[in-house]
Design a protein around this motif. Structure first.
Motif, PDB file in Angstrom:
ATOM      1  N   LYS A  57       0.829  -1.196   0.000  1.00  8.72           N
ATOM      2  CA  LYS A  57       0.000   0.000   0.000  1.00  8.72           C
ATOM      3  C   LYS A  57       0.868   1.251   0.000  1.00  8.72           C
ATOM      4  CE  LYS A  57      -3.344   2.520   2.833  1.00  8.72           C
ATOM      5  NZ  LYS A  57      -4.057   2.557   4.131  1.00  8.72           N
ATOM      6  N   ARG A  58       0.485   2.236  -0.798  1.00  8.96           N
ATOM      7  CA  ARG A  58       1.185   3.506  -0.776  1.00  8.96           C
ATOM      8  C   ARG A  58       0.832   4.255   0.500  1.00  8.96           C
ATOM      9  NH1 ARG A  58      -0.099   8.829  -4.474  1.00  8.96           N
ATOM     10  NH2 ARG A  58       1.697  10.079  -3.808  1.00  8.96           N
ATOM     11  N   ILE A  59       1.855   4.714   1.214  1.00 12.32           N
ATOM     12  CA  ILE A  59       1.663   5.479   2.435  1.00 12.32           C
ATOM     13  C   ILE A  59       2.244   6.865   2.212  1.00 12.32           C
ATOM     14  CG2 ILE A  59       2.226   5.657   4.875  1.00 12.32           C
ATOM     15  CD1 ILE A  59       2.288   2.623   4.973  1.00 12.32           C
ATOM     16  N   TYR A  60       1.416   7.867   2.348  1.00  9.91           N
ATOM     17  CA  TYR A  60       1.795   9.226   1.997  1.00  9.91           C
ATOM     18  C   TYR A  60       2.117  10.025   3.246  1.00  9.91           C
ATOM     19  CZ  TYR A  60       1.611  13.769  -0.359  1.00  9.91           C
ATOM     20  OH  TYR A  60       1.919  15.012  -0.860  1.00  9.91           O
ATOM     21  N   PHE A  61       3.404  10.326   3.434  1.00 17.63           N
ATOM     22  CA  PHE A  61       3.868  11.145   4.550  1.00 17.63           C
ATOM     23  C   PHE A  61       4.527  12.421   4.024  1.00 17.63           C
ATOM     24  CE2 PHE A  61       4.541   7.256   7.552  1.00 17.63           C
ATOM     25  CZ  PHE A  61       3.188   7.238   7.859  1.00 17.63           C
ATOM     26  N   ASP A  62       3.896  13.084   3.077  1.00 16.75           N
ATOM     27  CA  ASP A  62       4.466  14.300   2.492  1.00 16.75           C
ATOM     28  C   ASP A  62       3.425  15.405   2.434  1.00 16.75           C
ATOM     29  OD1 ASP A  62       6.479  15.865   1.441  1.00 16.75           O
ATOM     30  OD2 ASP A  62       6.229  15.142  -0.611  1.00 16.75           O
ATOM     31  N   ASN A  63       2.633  15.520   3.487  1.00 17.91           N
ATOM     32  CA  ASN A  63       1.534  16.486   3.491  1.00 17.91           C
ATOM     33  C   ASN A  63       1.990  17.930   3.614  1.00 17.91           C
ATOM     34  OD1 ASN A  63      -1.240  14.944   3.619  1.00 17.91           O
ATOM     35  ND2 ASN A  63       0.204  13.749   4.840  1.00 17.91           N
ATOM     36  N   ALA A  64       3.224  18.173   4.038  1.00 17.43           N
ATOM     37  CA  ALA A  64       3.735  19.541   4.065  1.00 17.43           C
ATOM     38  C   ALA A  64       3.998  20.057   2.657  1.00 17.43           C
ATOM     39  CB  ALA A  64       5.016  19.623   4.899  1.00 17.43           C
ATOM     40  N   ALA A  65       4.182  19.141   1.703  1.00 13.25           N
ATOM     41  CA  ALA A  65       4.346  19.532   0.299  1.00 13.25           C
ATOM     42  C   ALA A  65       2.994  19.793  -0.342  1.00 13.25           C
ATOM     43  CB  ALA A  65       5.104  18.457  -0.473  1.00 13.25           C
ATOM     44  N   THR A  66       2.068  18.868  -0.132  1.00 12.67           N
ATOM     45  CA  THR A  66       0.672  19.054  -0.536  1.00 12.67           C
ATOM     46  C   THR A  66      -0.137  17.966   0.151  1.00 12.67           C
ATOM     47  OG1 THR A  66      -0.821  19.411  -2.425  1.00 12.67           O
ATOM     48  CG2 THR A  66       0.732  17.594  -2.612  1.00 12.67           C
ATOM     49  N   SER A 117       5.693  14.333   7.026  1.00 16.79           N
ATOM     50  CA  SER A 117       4.649  15.268   7.444  1.00 16.79           C
ATOM     51  C   SER A 117       3.305  14.565   7.365  1.00 16.79           C
ATOM     52  CB  SER A 117       4.677  16.524   6.573  1.00 16.79           C
ATOM     53  OG  SER A 117       4.812  16.226   5.201  1.00 16.79           O
ATOM     54  N   PHE A 118       2.607  14.584   8.475  1.00 15.81           N
ATOM     55  CA  PHE A 118       1.401  13.778   8.634  1.00 15.81           C
ATOM     56  C   PHE A 118       0.150  14.630   8.439  1.00 15.81           C
ATOM     57  CE2 PHE A 118       4.767  12.310  11.546  1.00 15.81           C
ATOM     58  CZ  PHE A 118       5.126  11.169  10.841  1.00 15.81           C
ATOM     59  N   GLY A 119      -0.878  14.004   7.872  1.00 13.23           N
ATOM     60  CA  GLY A 119      -2.106  14.712   7.558  1.00 13.23           C
ATOM     61  C   GLY A 119      -3.334  14.061   8.164  1.00 13.23           C
ATOM     62  N   ARG A 174      -6.341  19.683  13.711  1.00 19.93           N
ATOM     63  CA  ARG A 174      -5.048  19.880  14.366  1.00 19.93           C
ATOM     64  C   ARG A 174      -4.766  18.770  15.383  1.00 19.93           C
ATOM     65  NH1 ARG A 174      -5.908  24.688  15.759  1.00 19.93           N
ATOM     66  NH2 ARG A 174      -6.784  24.400  17.841  1.00 19.93           N
ATOM     67  N   ASN A 175      -5.757  18.460  16.195  1.00 15.85           N
ATOM     68  CA  ASN A 175      -5.556  17.432  17.219  1.00 15.85           C
ATOM     69  C   ASN A 175      -5.285  16.068  16.604  1.00 15.85           C
ATOM     70  OD1 ASN A 175      -5.965  19.331  19.211  1.00 15.85           O
ATOM     71  ND2 ASN A 175      -8.137  18.847  19.481  1.00 15.85           N
ATOM     72  N   ARG A 176      -5.978  15.771  15.521  1.00 14.85           N
ATOM     73  CA  ARG A 176      -5.758  14.504  14.824  1.00 14.85           C
ATOM     74  C   ARG A 176      -4.327  14.412  14.301  1.00 14.85           C
ATOM     75  NH1 ARG A 176      -6.599   9.218  13.853  1.00 14.85           N
ATOM     76  NH2 ARG A 176      -6.318   8.676  11.675  1.00 14.85           N
ATOM     77  N   GLU A 177      -3.874  15.457  13.612  1.00 12.81           N
ATOM     78  CA  GLU A 177      -2.533  15.443  13.053  1.00 12.81           C
ATOM     79  C   GLU A 177      -1.469  15.409  14.147  1.00 12.81           C
ATOM     80  OE1 GLU A 177      -2.241  18.732  10.379  1.00 12.81           O
ATOM     81  OE2 GLU A 177      -3.625  17.851   8.911  1.00 12.81           O
TER      82      GLU A 177
END
Length: 418
Positions: free
Chosen positions: A4-13, A393-395, A279-282
């Protein structure tokens, strides 16, 4: 989880986008498709109403003076360029910090090299933190503008912008804030924080598509910004100069209306979920990750916890300065429990960051960002220049299972070369 693709680049988009954002863009492209301010038929009126509604949502989100003070651009970089270049004049003195994104640094450095302005870099501690007391030391009678990011895109550190804004207002200095990492995540109030221009992008915490951003002008700055671009607006077309009224004065040409439709849907999503809940979730996901890698030998978190002895022992390259925020500004992140947004930078003992990032994606399906993150001055301050770091970066849409998979993957890499 391996396939599975895991996306940890939420600071980029941020990714994925809420389904309603995709639906809104598709609706405009499929069912509307026309321009605004140029035509007199129902589709154009509907699109115009959607654009106005989006301005109103942003006005409420930022507590801007008026929805007409919301200006749409392509992204936060364009916004910063338009605001900075529109405000400064020959001979002005501008302050920024020693840890900024190139969206701030490159316009300022170019104008300084051309002799238009002079700039100074406010000292930050080795985590990129600065406060109103430190800003005060750099203000002069010639200072026209202070411009800085609200939170770092490299390590997530939050600056106490309300205290800094109030200081600027008291000293008659304009205050411009880059909110690329905080809009939609942290509470923003232009009036209370004394922000004269708030620059934002739509595709990060606001959950919109790429290609849409903007800036909000406060009362003090609205009449002070000169235009950087000129062209057709559909208004005052008998003139060969730009209209004097907002927002038309700063919006020549055709807007990214599909992007605005998507941004509007993203703003509705934020209103429904609540900024505090997002915010609390992230932050909870970020804490879980940091806790999980605590005991792993061979990996180090960079630029976190300004109270730590390690952070305070270091100084930035630009100014020999050791300081600790004394809380006099009244709204420091340490007083609210929020020191960082959900952005983490890592370095490894036995892995080059680029090599480790490649392995995380290839073997574990984890998307991260590696390098200098368009912020060399920040990495110089953090002590990670020129190699840079791996940034995670987590979303809002990440899961605890994905976080645990990331912790396990980092442990595997460190064990492999331990």
């Amino acid at each position: 989880m391996e396939n599975k693709r895991i996306y940890f680049d939420n600071a980029a988009t941020t990714f994925p986008k809420p389904p309603e954002v995709i639906d809104a863009v598709t609706h405009y492209m499929r069912d509307i498709g026309c321009n605004i301010n140029r035509s007199s038929y129902s589709g154009a009126y509907e699109a115009g109403d959607a654009v106005l509604e989006t301005r109103c949502r942003l006005k409420e989100l930022f507590n801007a003076p008026d929805e007409r003070n919301i200006i749409f651009t392509e992204n936060v970089t364009m916004s910063l360029n338009m605001v900075i270049k529109g405000l400064v004049r020959q001979g002005d003195h501008v302050l920024t910090t020693s840890a900024e994104h190139n969206a701030v640094m490159r316009p300022l450095v170019r104008m300084a090299e051309e002799g238009v302005i002079s700039i100074d870099r406010i000292a930050c501690d080795a985590c990129g933190f600065t406060d109103a007391d430190m800003v005060d030391k750099y203000l002069t009678d010639r200072t026209k503008l202070v411009v800085m990011s609200h939170a770092s895109n490299v390590n997530g550190v939050i600056r106490p912008i309300a205290g800094i804004g109030r200081l600027c207002r008291e000293r008659g200095v304009l205050f411009v804030v880059d909110c690329a990492q905080t809009a939609g995540v942290l509470d923003l109030d232009m009036e209370d924080m004394c922000i004269d221009a708030l620059c934002f992008t739509g595709h990060k915490g606001l959950f919109g598509p790429q290609g849409i951003g903007g800036f909000a002008l406060g009362r003090n700055a609205a009449d002070m910004v000169c235009t950087v671009f000129e062209g057709g607006t559909g208004s005052d077309s008998h003139l060969e100069t730009m209209p004097e009224f907002l927002p038309d004065r700063f919006e020549p040409g055709t807007l990214n209306i599909p992007g605005i439709y998507g941004l509007n849907a993203g703003l509705k999503f934020i209103e429904e979920k609540g900024i505090a809940n997002i915010r609390n979730r992230e932050n909870a996901l970020c804490r879980r990750f940091l806790k999980g890698i605590e005991g792993i030998t061979g990996v180090h978190v960079i630029g976190r916890d300004t109270d730590s002895a390690e952070c305070m022992e270091k100084t930035c390259d630009d100014v020999d300065s050791r300081f600790r925020c004394n809380g006099s500004c009244g709204d420091c992140p340490s007083n609210t429990g929020e020191k960082y947004v959900a952005v983490v930078s890592l370095v490894f003992d036995s892995w080059d960051p680029a090599e480790a990032a490649f392995e995380l994606e290839k073997e574990f399906g984890i998307d991260t960002r590696v390098g200098l993150h368009c912020a060399p001055s920040t990495h110089k301050t953090l002590g990670t220049y020129p190699t840079g770091t791996i940034r995670l970066s987590f979303g809002y849409f990440n899961t605890e299972e994905e976080i645990d998979h990331g912790i396990k993957a980092i442990g595997e890499l460190c064990k492999r070369r331990g």
